[in-house]
Scaffold this active site. Structure first.
Site, PDB file in Angstrom:
ATOM      1  N   HIS A 619       0.857  -1.190   0.000  1.00 23.38           N
ATOM      2  CA  HIS A 619       0.000   0.000   0.000  1.00 23.38           C
ATOM      3  C   HIS A 619       0.889   1.235   0.000  1.00 23.38           C
ATOM      4  CE1 HIS A 619      -3.529  -2.455   1.784  1.00 23.38           C
ATOM      5  NE2 HIS A 619      -3.632  -2.356   0.474  1.00 23.38           N
ATOM      6  N   GLU A 622       1.640   3.887   3.018  1.00 19.66           N
ATOM      7  CA  GLU A 622       2.118   3.377   4.305  1.00 19.66           C
ATOM      8  C   GLU A 622       3.643   3.403   4.311  1.00 19.66           C
ATOM      9  OE1 GLU A 622       0.052  -0.396   4.379  1.00 19.66           O
ATOM     10  OE2 GLU A 622      -1.909   0.578   4.383  1.00 19.66           O
ATOM     11  N   GLU A 819       0.550  -4.441  11.267  1.00 20.45           N
ATOM     12  CA  GLU A 819       0.160  -3.044  11.064  1.00 20.45           C
ATOM     13  C   GLU A 819       1.007  -2.257  12.041  1.00 20.45           C
ATOM     14  OE1 GLU A 819      -1.954  -1.747   8.908  1.00 20.45           O
ATOM     15  OE2 GLU A 819      -2.984  -3.550   8.172  1.00 20.45           O
TER      16      GLU A 819
END
Ligand code: NAG
Ligand code: NAG
Ligand code: NAG
Ligand code: NAG
Length: 892
Positions: A619, A622, A819
């Site tokens: 992504h 990020e 994450e």
């Protein structure tokens, strides 16, 4: 002599005395680029509080936008002292503005000899008017000259009409609405001469346009201000209301469009004073009435200004692109290309907000477009980019006119077509800035650094997020959830953390235009919101991006973010340094044909018990993910010399593979265009690569709408990036024991499978490992992680995720998606001082996770596909059973 005459003489003398020409002798023109919020604040205060005598030629509006100002000789020392204090770089462009103004020679025009009027010099008001009158006499069939009204001091405002019977569409051209923008006036007179005074065999297209349209050209909307800038104050911009007190109204803020709202001032002394009410000034009213009179079939409206080299599309008060913006931009780009080809002059295109970073209201162009719905309304900010600013020397007049008329012609004949303005992305900014940088670098003795550092930032046409606000809301009610889910389909809300279940926080960014309405709606539903970041752009601006200097390995660090090219160059230099341990391979190319690089590390003396694959940057926005993967690479390669035995052990146990930036196009795009970009750059509008893998593809938590943030693509592995990764993983699937994927943000360790709520296979084992890792992470900086499936952690199901595919297809026992930081304080705008701590703590977690198991590596048992199928069948049986039960109950 009677008293009255005496009084008049006294007044005249008095006026002469106070009207001595204002001089700018020894005023210095400086240019600077604010590169930190402190710089910007200092400049804005300087503009507002006027504690020194400075005049801004281009006002400070945003970081990284250049600013020009002139400084009174008496304040120069003080100014430089402040500048030094703030560690700003300023460049002196003109040491004496007045001598540059004096170089703007004004020639006298010889009456009745229209050919002696040339564009090698500037002209006085009376000469321009005389020339117009003579032209009308000389070409009575081609043009008409009419006064459309009188200025506040009683001067005529003229319009030149170039008409042919039977023409349908009209064009209006406006110049000289600001007194000091002399080049705009020259441009319009040049255009009149081209249309009327020439038998245009050399410019056939303009000739055709002169026949095809009825043209109305107003060279000087503001004759009083123009005259005053010649006689008295070269920098006079406004009209001449209230002469004695030098009030004046900025006519281009006085139109009845969103009057007085943005980029204007209620202070009569201000250069942008908008007047007491819309159309308070005769000049703006006259122009507006004239446009209204001609509104039938009015096709084009052109407004000319100086300076900045911008082609501006309405609306000046809006951030969003509306109406036929796309079409106008397309045509505008064709015009820009044409202008560039003539003399290499580079224009930027966009709204006022896009090009100047500010919003204004009450300007003529926006009014014309809004009130009369004119299809093509363009404002040109002519040369230059700030090197001379308003003091544009006379030898640039003719080239400016030539290139602009050719651009204007192109605009009027353009057809929709694909245009690539390569120079816009690479070098949208002025020659002057390059020049400044060169000079600065001379001062700094650090040329390369500066060039690399500033170019990408200055020259990107990055979407800005000023005044976009990051909110957090916690849905506590079904209606709240529905509200958020509804918002996922609008384009003014960008979710950073998607809505999942009740009581899970949702983070999202709202654009400034919709904020008010949005807050009202939320309030009506009793939804409580917290503001996390008031101005997202400010937070983004804090994320410094540094260049890597080739073969200087320590210029790559984890205190800054890096561009793709720099990451790749650092990896290449690392490979050269450790040729036996490191090998780079290109595993494929992205949609826009960038390399996707994989790094293999096999240390000397490694046991090579099994393989580890580490994925980062799937992504785009990020940024911390690629940063951590490069950190991990650096740790592993240097582990043999480390005094951390655990690190050494894991480094020497496995064969390592890393793909630090799986989505290189998106990553670059998030640096150059849109900091919040997530997907790849598929021309459909981008595909979320982490929804594109072939695991339960398209079944849940995805969208098939192309502009959705979670658009999963048309089929599994439809994208070159996911396909390349899939093939690569497959080729390494023998003895693949770990698959780690890095994302941000939320502080989670997410275990497969994302498309189901059940904990299956060896979930409990991995959960235990992650719980240990989580404690190791927390031990360093007290960063708290949560472990679970996607449903357990972020609160929603999703599909097509890379890790799930790896686990399902290759029976890889340990698959974890991280994450990383933070938990929503900075979100994607994680500031660079958090990079290193994030990397350090995550490293501890990874070491703990990869601690060699006592049992030998073995694949997961069983055939997942079969297991999944039986689950699927079981689900169906339950449904059928329920339906039967329902029928039985109903019909009992
Ligand atoms: C401007 O600067 C020059 C050189 O420093 C000096 O000789 C001159 O007197 C100054 N002029 C004025 C009006 O201050
Ligand atoms: C312009 O040129 C054309 C052909 O060359 C000629 O017929 C026409 O009379 C010229 N018009 C003017 C105004 O000179
Ligand atoms: C952002 O909002 C502030 C306060 O409402 C305002 O002063 C400022 O001009 C706005 N900035 C932009 C770029 O719209
Ligand atoms: C969500 O959208 C639907 C359909 O447009 C609408 O009926 C409903 O009221 C919306 N819900 C909320 C909470 O705004």
């Amino acid at each position: 002599m009677n008293a009255k005459t005496l009084a008049i003489i006294v007044i005249l003398l008095y006026n002469v005395r106070i009207c001595q020409s204002k001089k700018y002798v020894n005023f210095t023109l400086y240019s600077t680029v604010p590169t930190s919020p402190e710089h910007l604040k200092f400049l804005q205060n300087l503009d507002k509080q006027k504690y020194m005598e400075v005049i801004f030629w281009r006002k400070p509006s945003m970081l990284y936008e250049d600013v020009q100002l002139i400084v009174h000789p008496g304040d120069k020392e003080h100014f430089l002292e402040r500048v030094y204090h703030f560690k700003m770089k300023v460049e002196e462009l003109l040491s004496d503005v007045n001598s540059a103004f004096e170089a703007q020679t004004v020639t006298k025009y010889l009456r009745l000899n229209t050919d002696t009027y040339t564009w090698y010099n500037y002209h006085k008001l009376e000469d321009i008017y005389q020339w117009l009158a003579d032209m009308a006499v000389r070409y009575p069939n081609a043009m008409e000259l009419n006064s459309i009204g009188k200025s506040i001091e009683g001067r005529d405002i003229y319009v030149v009409s170039v008409k042919k019977p039977g023409n349908k569409f009209k064009v209006i051209v406006e110049g000289g609405i600001h007194g000091d923008e002399w080049i705009a006036v020259e441009l319009v007179t040049y255009l009149i001469n081209e249309l009327v005074g020439k038998n245009n065999s050399d410019n056939r297209r303009l000739y055709d346009l002169s026949r095809k349209y009825d043209w109305y050209l107003i060279p000087i909307v503001n004759p009083d201000g123009y005259l005053y800038s010649h006689t008295t104050d070269r920098l006079w911009r406004k009209n001449r209301r209230g002469t004695a007190n030098a009030i004046g109204v900025d006519l281009n803020r006085n139109f009845d469009y969103n009057f007085g709202k943005y980029g204007t001032s209620r202070d009569p002394k201000d250069d942008n004073y908008c007047g007491p009410r819309p159309f308070s000034e005769p000049e703006s009213r006259i122009l507006a009435d004239f446009v209204t009179e001609k509104k039938q079939n009015l096709r084009f409206y052109f407004s000319f200004h100086a300076y900045g080299q911008k082609l501006i599309i309405p609306y000046a008060d809006r951030i969003n692109h509306i109406d036929n913006y796309g079409e106008m931009e397309n045509f505008g780009k064709q015009a820009i290309l044409k202008m560039y080809k003539m003399y290499g002059t580079k224009y930027a295109i966009g709204t006022t907000y896009d090009t100047l970073g500010l919003r204004i209201s009450g300007n003529s162009a926006s009014w014309v477009k809004r009130i009369h719905g004119v299809r093509y309304v363009f404002t040109f900010l002519l040369r230059d980019e700030g090197y001379y600013g308003y003091a544009l020397p006379p030898n640039q007049i003719l080239p400016t006119c030539e290139e602009t008329v050719s651009g204007l012609t192109e605009l009027m004949v353009a057809k929709p077509r694909r245009v690539r303005l390569n120079f816009i992305n690479k070098a949208q900014k002025p020659v002057s800035v390059i020049f400044i940088l060169l000079l600065l670098t001379k001062m700094d003795n650090n040329l390369i650094y500066f060039l690399i550092y500033f170019f990408p930032i200055l020259f990107c046409d990055c979407k800005k997020y000023h005044n976009y606000t990051l909110y957090r809301g916690i849905p506590v009610d079904d209606i709240h959830l529905e509200f958020f889910k509804n918002l996922t389909t609008v384009d003014y809300v960008n979710f950073w953390r998607d809505p999942g279940q009740k009581f899970r926080p949702v983070d999202f960014v709202v654009d400034p235009e919709h904020k008010e309405q949005f807050l009202k709606d939320a309030d009506n539903l009793g939804l409580y919101l917290t503001t996390i970041i008031e101005d997202v752009q400010k937070a983004f601006d804090m994320q410094s991006v540094k260049p890597y200097i080739r073969r200087k390995m320590d210029s790559f660090d984890w205190n800054n973010y890096f561009r793709l090219q720099d990451i790749y160059e650092w990896l290449q230099d690392l490979e050269k340094t450790y040729p036996t341990e490191i090998k780079l391979t290109t595993i494929g190319r992205s949609y826009e044909s960038r390399e996707i690089i994989a790094v293999r590390i096999a240390l000397k003396g490694s046991k090579m018990r099994s393989k580890v694959i580490v994925e980062g940057g799937i992504h785009a926005r990020e940024w911390i993910a690629p940063a951590f993967v490069t950190y991990l690479i650096n740790q592993i390669i240097h582990a043999p010399n480390s005094n951390n035995p655990e690190l050494k052990e894991i480094a020497l146990t496995y064969e390592w593979y890393f793909v630090p930036v799986l989505n290189p196009d998106g990553y670059e795009y998030s640096h150059t265009h849109d900091r919040m970009w997530r997907k790849n750059r598929n021309s459909l509008g981008g595909v979320d690569l982490n929804r594109n893998f072939n695991h339960a593809f398209g079944s849940t938590g995805v969208s098939f709408t192309v502009n959705s943030e979670i658009f999963c693509g048309t089929s599994a592995f439809s994208e070159p990036e996911s396909r390349a990764m899939g093939t690569f993983i497959e080729s390494k699937s023998q003895h693949l024991e770990y698959y780690l994927a890095f994302h941000s943000y939320g502080q989670y360790m997410i275990l497969p499978y994302a498309n189901q709520r059940k904990h299956t296979e060896n979930y409990n084992e991995v959960f235990t490992m992650c719980t240990e890792a989580k404690e190791k992470i927390a031990a360093k900086y007290n960063t708290k992680y949560t472990v679970g499936t996607a449903y357990d952690t972020v609160g929603y199901l999703t599909s097509g995720v890379s890790g799930c595919w790896v686990k399902g297809k290759f029976r890889v026992p340990y698959v974890v998606t991280f994450e990383l930081r933070d938990n929503g304080h900075d979100g994607f705008a994680l500031s660079q001082d958090k990079i290193r701590p994030t990397c350090e703590e995550t490293m501890d977690g990874v070491i703990s996770l990869l601690k060699p198991r006592t049992r030998a590596y073995s694949k997961l048992e069983g055939d997942y596909t079969a297991a999944a199928m039986s689950l699927f069948i079981l689900d169906k049986i339950v449904i059928v059973f329920n339906v039967l039960l329902f029928i039985i109950v109903r019909f009992d």
